[in-house]
Motif scaffolding. Structure first.
Motif, short mmCIF file in Angstrom:
data_model
loop_
_atom_site.label_atom_id
_atom_site.label_comp_id
_atom_site.label_asym_id
_atom_site.label_seq_id
_atom_site.Cartn_x
_atom_site.Cartn_y
_atom_site.Cartn_z
N ARG A 112 -56.84 -33.87 22.97
CA ARG A 112 -55.79 -34.82 23.37
C ARG A 112 -54.41 -34.34 22.95
N GLY A 113 -54.34 -33.58 21.88
CA GLY A 113 -53.05 -33.07 21.40
C GLY A 113 -52.57 -31.83 22.13
N LEU A 114 -53.40 -31.27 22.99
CA LEU A 114 -53.01 -30.07 23.73
C LEU A 114 -52.13 -30.44 24.92
N PRO A 115 -51.31 -29.51 25.38
CA PRO A 115 -50.51 -29.77 26.59
C PRO A 115 -51.41 -30.03 27.81
N ALA A 116 -50.86 -30.75 28.76
CA ALA A 116 -51.63 -31.15 29.95
C ALA A 116 -52.14 -29.94 30.72
N GLU A 117 -51.36 -28.89 30.80
CA GLU A 117 -51.77 -27.70 31.54
C GLU A 117 -52.99 -27.05 30.89
N VAL A 118 -53.06 -27.05 29.58
CA VAL A 118 -54.20 -26.47 28.87
C VAL A 118 -55.45 -27.34 29.10
N ARG A 119 -55.29 -28.66 29.06
CA ARG A 119 -56.42 -29.55 29.31
C ARG A 119 -56.95 -29.36 30.73
N LYS A 120 -56.04 -29.16 31.67
CA LYS A 120 -56.45 -28.92 33.06
C LYS A 120 -57.22 -27.61 33.16
N GLN A 121 -56.75 -26.59 32.49
CA GLN A 121 -57.43 -25.29 32.51
C GLN A 121 -58.83 -25.38 31.89
N ILE A 122 -58.98 -26.19 30.85
CA ILE A 122 -60.30 -26.38 30.25
C ILE A 122 -61.27 -26.92 31.29
#
Length: 167
Positions: free
Chosen positions: A22-32
């Motif tokens: 949840r603390g990661l940037p949105a782009e990183v969450r999307k890449q996950i």
């Protein structure tokens, strides 16, 4: 037809990973999500393909097998998208293809000329099986693999993103 998912209601490394994500940037969450789906789809397709015993199960349960990834879950789907060559929606026969059907059941049909007649269902779907033939055994065996894959993919993607950010 059916959908299986990994629950995060219990305390687990998955739950901890998602809280940290949840603390990661949105782009990183999307890449996950993108990376997890790319790695999970071949596994899910292979698991369902290995368990299909008939051509009907192959067409109704394996070919439409899909994986969906959200921020909270990995969804395993099968038997809900597409049509057979006859034009019959896959969702109409997916349950019978997965669990079988009573071959002596009488069904009513219409001929091409419109005449009604009854016939027995026959063994097209196989004998009834409570635990399923394709989807449920595949989900049971592959969910632990998907959980491990999800954690590994999230950690690798987050570390790659932080490494690129530091340069």
């Amino acid at each position: 037809m059916a959908s299986g998912r990994i629950s995060l209601l219990v305390d687990s490394p998955l739950r901890d990973m998602l809280i940290a994500a949840r603390g990661l940037p949105a782009e990183v969450r999307k890449q996950i999500g993108v990376q997890t789906k790319a790695a999970a789809e071949p596994i899910w397709f292979g698991e369902t393909r290995d368990r299909a015993g008939t051509r009907l199960q192959q067409r109704a349960l394996v070919n439409p097998a899909r994986v969906g990834v959200t921020a909270r879950n990995v969804f395993l789907r099968s038997g809900s998208v597409g049509k057979l060559a006859s034009g019959t929606p896959v969702s109409a026969i997916a349950k019978a293809a997965e669990f079988g059907a009573d071959p002596t059941k009488q069904i009513t049909q219409r001929s091409r000329k419109g005449n009604r007649y009854s016939r027995r269902l026959g063994n097209a779907f196989g004998i009834p099986r409570r635990g399923g033939n394709t989807f449920h055994p595949a989900a049971r065996d592959s969910i632990p693999r998907f959980a491990a894959l999800w954690v590994q993919t999230a950690v690798r993607t987050a570390l790659d993103a932080l490494e690129l950010k530091g340069k």
